[in-house]
Design a protein around this motif. Sequence first.
Motif, PDB file in Angstrom:
ATOM      1  N   UNK A 115       0.846  -1.203   0.000  1.00 26.49           N
ATOM      2  CA  UNK A 115       0.000   0.000   0.000  1.00 26.49           C
ATOM      3  C   UNK A 115       0.875   1.245   0.000  1.00 26.49           C
ATOM      4  N   UNK A 116       0.643   2.197  -0.928  1.00 29.66           N
ATOM      5  CA  UNK A 116       1.433   3.423  -0.926  1.00 29.66           C
ATOM      6  C   UNK A 116       1.037   4.330   0.239  1.00 29.66           C
ATOM      7  N   UNK A 117       2.014   5.113   0.718  1.00 31.40           N
ATOM      8  CA  UNK A 117       1.726   6.116   1.756  1.00 31.40           C
ATOM      9  C   UNK A 117       2.129   7.461   1.182  1.00 31.40           C
ATOM     10  N   UNK A 118       1.249   8.422   1.271  1.00 30.09           N
ATOM     11  CA  UNK A 118       1.628   9.749   0.795  1.00 30.09           C
ATOM     12  C   UNK A 118       0.925  10.782   1.651  1.00 30.09           C
ATOM     13  N   UNK A 119       1.702  11.745   2.179  1.00 28.80           N
ATOM     14  CA  UNK A 119       1.068  12.812   2.952  1.00 28.80           C
ATOM     15  C   UNK A 119       1.387  14.175   2.346  1.00 28.80           C
ATOM     16  N   UNK A 120       1.752  14.152   1.057  1.00 30.05           N
ATOM     17  CA  UNK A 120       1.968  15.414   0.347  1.00 30.05           C
ATOM     18  C   UNK A 120       3.399  15.909   0.389  1.00 30.05           C
ATOM     19  N   UNK A 121       4.247  15.312   1.206  1.00 33.31           N
ATOM     20  CA  UNK A 121       5.649  15.754   1.266  1.00 33.31           C
ATOM     21  C   UNK A 121       6.477  14.949   0.258  1.00 33.31           C
ATOM     22  N   UNK A 122       7.701  15.379  -0.034  1.00 34.92           N
ATOM     23  CA  UNK A 122       8.475  14.694  -1.066  1.00 34.92           C
ATOM     24  C   UNK A 122       8.967  13.306  -0.653  1.00 34.92           C
ATOM     25  N   UNK A 123       8.821  12.948   0.612  1.00 34.79           N
ATOM     26  CA  UNK A 123       9.206  11.591   1.012  1.00 34.79           C
ATOM     27  C   UNK A 123       7.983  10.705   0.837  1.00 34.79           C
ATOM     28  N   UNK A 124       8.148   9.627   0.080  1.00 31.48           N
ATOM     29  CA  UNK A 124       7.019   8.719  -0.158  1.00 31.48           C
ATOM     30  C   UNK A 124       7.302   7.383   0.521  1.00 31.48           C
ATOM     31  N   UNK A 125       6.264   6.697   0.853  1.00 30.08           N
ATOM     32  CA  UNK A 125       6.473   5.422   1.536  1.00 30.08           C
ATOM     33  C   UNK A 125       5.583   4.333   0.968  1.00 30.08           C
ATOM     34  N   UNK A 126       5.913   3.103   1.325  1.00 32.91           N
ATOM     35  CA  UNK A 126       5.095   1.976   0.917  1.00 32.91           C
ATOM     36  C   UNK A 126       5.047   0.970   2.069  1.00 32.91           C
ATOM     37  N   UNK A 127       3.834   0.452   2.330  1.00 32.14           N
ATOM     38  CA  UNK A 127       3.713  -0.613   3.338  1.00 32.14           C
ATOM     39  C   UNK A 127       3.776  -1.948   2.608  1.00 32.14           C
ATOM     40  N   UNK A 128       4.709  -2.779   3.016  1.00 33.55           N
ATOM     41  CA  UNK A 128       4.794  -4.148   2.484  1.00 33.55           C
ATOM     42  C   UNK A 128       4.478  -5.103   3.635  1.00 33.55           C
TER      43      UNK A 128
END
Length: 467
Positions: A115-128
């Motif tokens: 699942x992608x994580x995005x809160x609008x900042x340039x650091x992006x995350x993903x839950x695996x």
Amino acid sequence: MRANGFRDAPTSHAGRLAVVDPATGVAFDEAPDQHPDELDAVVERAQAAWRDWRADAATRTAALLAAADAVEAAAADLAPLLTREQGKPVAESYAEVARTAARLRYFAELVPEPQPISDGRPVRGEIRWRPLGTVAAIVPWNFPLQLASAKFAPALAAGNTMVLKPSPYTPLATRLLGSVVAGALPENVLTIVTGREPLGARLASHPGIRHVTFTGSIPTGRAVAESAAASLARVTLELGGNDAAVLLEDVDVERIADRLFWAAFRNCGQVCMAVKRVYAPARLYSRVVEALAHRAKTAVVGAGLDPGSQLGPLNNGPQLARIERYTAQALADGARAAAGGHRLDLSGYFFAPTVLAGVPPDSPVVTQEQFGPVLPVLPYDRVDEAVEAANGTGFGLGGSVWGTDLERAEAVADRLECGTAWINHHAELSLAQPFAGIKESGVGVAGGPWGLYGNLRPFVVHRREEA
Ligand code: NAD
């Protein structure tokens, strides 16, 4: 068929566990009474099997679908054995086998996606989503196969390996199920261990176990949580219930009586989410008591292997003694047995289907979980009183509201403090729903995707968009 882990597990220190047919009260077979020291080797083998099992979701899906087919193909062996050691009518055992296969299929195809994580900042995350490792399950005797599969289907689908302990009252059908399922899986992915306490306590506290998923009574659930605290393993607890059915003024008593009766008495009342108390408007009280008593008097009670039986025996001697004690106490407290109220003059653990009227609200058969074929019916004047009484215990598994005005019934159901509320029925679950008791009825969530995620941990990867 490949031998399951338990088959070749050493049992040299251990004795044998006698298994009693509750319809006769006589032992008819035995299972290994494994010594807790055997768990070290069992857990080690399960941990070794995890390395490959965790690797590929498509392989797991195929194996679990093959396991479901194998369970269905073994129904004619599993169902009569389940009845023999548990007591339930054999048609219900076949239904339990079918639900076991259905649950395997459901979870086989439920694959967690990143699942992608995005809160609008340039650091992006993903839950695996990652499996936990080797997990342990401990289950009771009322639905041995269904509850075992409710544990191993999501746990294995998530990529864990499992060590599962059935109740010492019902080890045989679970051992057979274990070997049927294991025939479709790599070795040691699912291992069944059987024996008396402290086998369960040692399993729950074993340092190699990362999740303990338990179904059983509230006192044992507390003990399991304490054991698991030793290794800080995750704990899921599905515990006892004392579900109330609230009948509203506009209920059609004759129309619902069969459904209500069987929601209380199916499996001889040994269902965590059975109706265990009925609240009826004072105006309808005697009609409700009589309608339920009529069904209790005419239900066919007998050995589960007799195809005519609708109700079997209780599963074991201590459970029969508990039912006798609660009933005697209610009668001593001033209740009237509108049906039953006594043991049946048969060999085995038979108790007459019992409907109690005029029970004081503080009698243990109302305030505690009876878990047997004894149903107290209580009158109320205002619906608020019934809701307050329904919510007024430490339990919070399920509850139901019965009436013809569905909107009104829905509004009352919304006020029940429990995990699942039903309208005009009770105790039917969907594979896709979350199942979670509140208050002392449970910790954590089983069922549906929530059950799968209960067996996974989030692993989060963050990355900046520029190097
Ligand atoms: P129980 O708590 O006595 O036993 C459950 C399991 O725990 C058995 O396998 C038992 O051998 C094991 N055990 C006993 N002591 C232990 C310990 N100290 N540490 C670890 N394991 C231990 O329950 P039971 O009498 O077998 O089953 C009836 C209870 O189960 C009822 O309260 C019923 O409501 C509950 N139940 C709940 C659900 C649910 O989903 N909420 C479903 C079915 C049954």
